[in-house]
Design a protein around this motif. Structure first.
Motif, PDB file in Angstrom:
ATOM      1  N   LEU A  76     -30.906 -22.350  30.915  1.00  0.00           N
ATOM      2  CA  LEU A  76     -31.840 -22.980  29.990  1.00  0.00           C
ATOM      3  C   LEU A  76     -33.201 -22.298  30.061  1.00  0.00           C
ATOM      4  N   ARG A  77     -33.668 -22.004  31.252  1.00  0.00           N
ATOM      5  CA  ARG A  77     -34.949 -21.305  31.404  1.00  0.00           C
ATOM      6  C   ARG A  77     -34.890 -19.937  30.734  1.00  0.00           C
ATOM      7  N   ALA A  78     -33.786 -19.216  30.918  1.00  0.00           N
ATOM      8  CA  ALA A  78     -33.636 -17.900  30.283  1.00  0.00           C
ATOM      9  C   ALA A  78     -33.671 -18.025  28.763  1.00  0.00           C
ATOM     10  N   MET A  79     -33.054 -19.056  28.232  1.00  0.00           N
ATOM     11  CA  MET A  79     -33.077 -19.257  26.782  1.00  0.00           C
ATOM     12  C   MET A  79     -34.496 -19.543  26.289  1.00  0.00           C
ATOM     13  N   LEU A  80     -35.250 -20.307  27.050  1.00  0.00           N
ATOM     14  CA  LEU A  80     -36.631 -20.589  26.663  1.00  0.00           C
ATOM     15  C   LEU A  80     -37.462 -19.308  26.660  1.00  0.00           C
ATOM     16  N   LEU A  81     -37.211 -18.445  27.634  1.00  0.00           N
ATOM     17  CA  LEU A  81     -37.974 -17.200  27.730  1.00  0.00           C
ATOM     18  C   LEU A  81     -37.584 -16.198  26.643  1.00  0.00           C
ATOM     19  N   GLN A  82     -36.302 -16.156  26.314  1.00  0.00           N
ATOM     20  CA  GLN A  82     -35.805 -15.176  25.350  1.00  0.00           C
ATOM     21  C   GLN A  82     -35.900 -15.670  23.918  1.00  0.00           C
ATOM     22  N   GLY A  83     -36.108 -16.932  23.750  1.00  0.00           N
ATOM     23  CA  GLY A  83     -36.163 -17.511  22.412  1.00  0.00           C
ATOM     24  C   GLY A  83     -34.907 -18.331  22.157  1.00  0.00           C
ATOM     25  N   MET A  84     -35.113 -19.598  21.932  1.00  0.00           N
ATOM     26  CA  MET A  84     -33.983 -20.477  21.633  1.00  0.00           C
ATOM     27  C   MET A  84     -33.363 -20.037  20.310  1.00  0.00           C
ATOM     28  N   VAL A  85     -32.066 -19.885  20.311  1.00  0.00           N
ATOM     29  CA  VAL A  85     -31.345 -19.493  19.105  1.00  0.00           C
ATOM     30  C   VAL A  85     -30.351 -20.598  18.803  1.00  0.00           C
ATOM     31  N   SER A  86     -30.307 -21.003  17.556  1.00  0.00           N
ATOM     32  CA  SER A  86     -29.419 -22.084  17.160  1.00  0.00           C
ATOM     33  C   SER A  86     -28.556 -21.634  15.991  1.00  0.00           C
TER      34      SER A  86
END
Length: 115
Positions: A76-86
């Motif tokens: 989850l932290r990595a997704m926040l750093l890389q940009g949440m993609v949906s």
């Protein structure tokens, strides 16, 4: 070596004061959950509920209190750093600084009840 009566009184008092301050010092050393809430308010609250209860403004957007339990914290932290993609085209890509990501993780952890 025996101390004076005053020293015998002040030493335990100083110890109690030090121990009482320890939780506040420990909390200030970690990420700021309040700042995490502010980041989510700015970047996510238009669609997602960021509160402990209630529905999201956009029905298809999950309440963020449920997000922490859906992912491993490191992922989850990595997704926040890389940009949440949906998969939803309405959701913008949101990137965060490491400090903001840590603060958001602290807030989401608190929302999830410390699980």
């Amino acid at each position: 070596m025996a101390g004076t009566a005053r020293e015998k009184f002040l030493l335990p008092l100083a110890l109690v004061a030090t121990l009482a301050a320890a939780p506040a010092v420990a909390q200030s050393a970690g990420p700021d959950a309040g700042r995490g809430r502010d980041v989510l308010q700015e970047k996510c609250a238009r669609c997602h509920n960021i509160a402990p209860a209630g529905e999201s403004p956009m029905p298809a957007a999950p309440a963020l209190r449920d997000i922490y339990g859906r992912f491993a914290p490191a992922d989850l932290r990595a997704m926040l750093l890389q940009g949440m993609v949906s998969r939803h085209k309405e959701m913008p890509q949101i990137e965060m600084t490491p400090e903001d990501a840590d603060a958001v993780m602290a807030y989401l952890y608190r929302l999830a009840g410390g699980r």
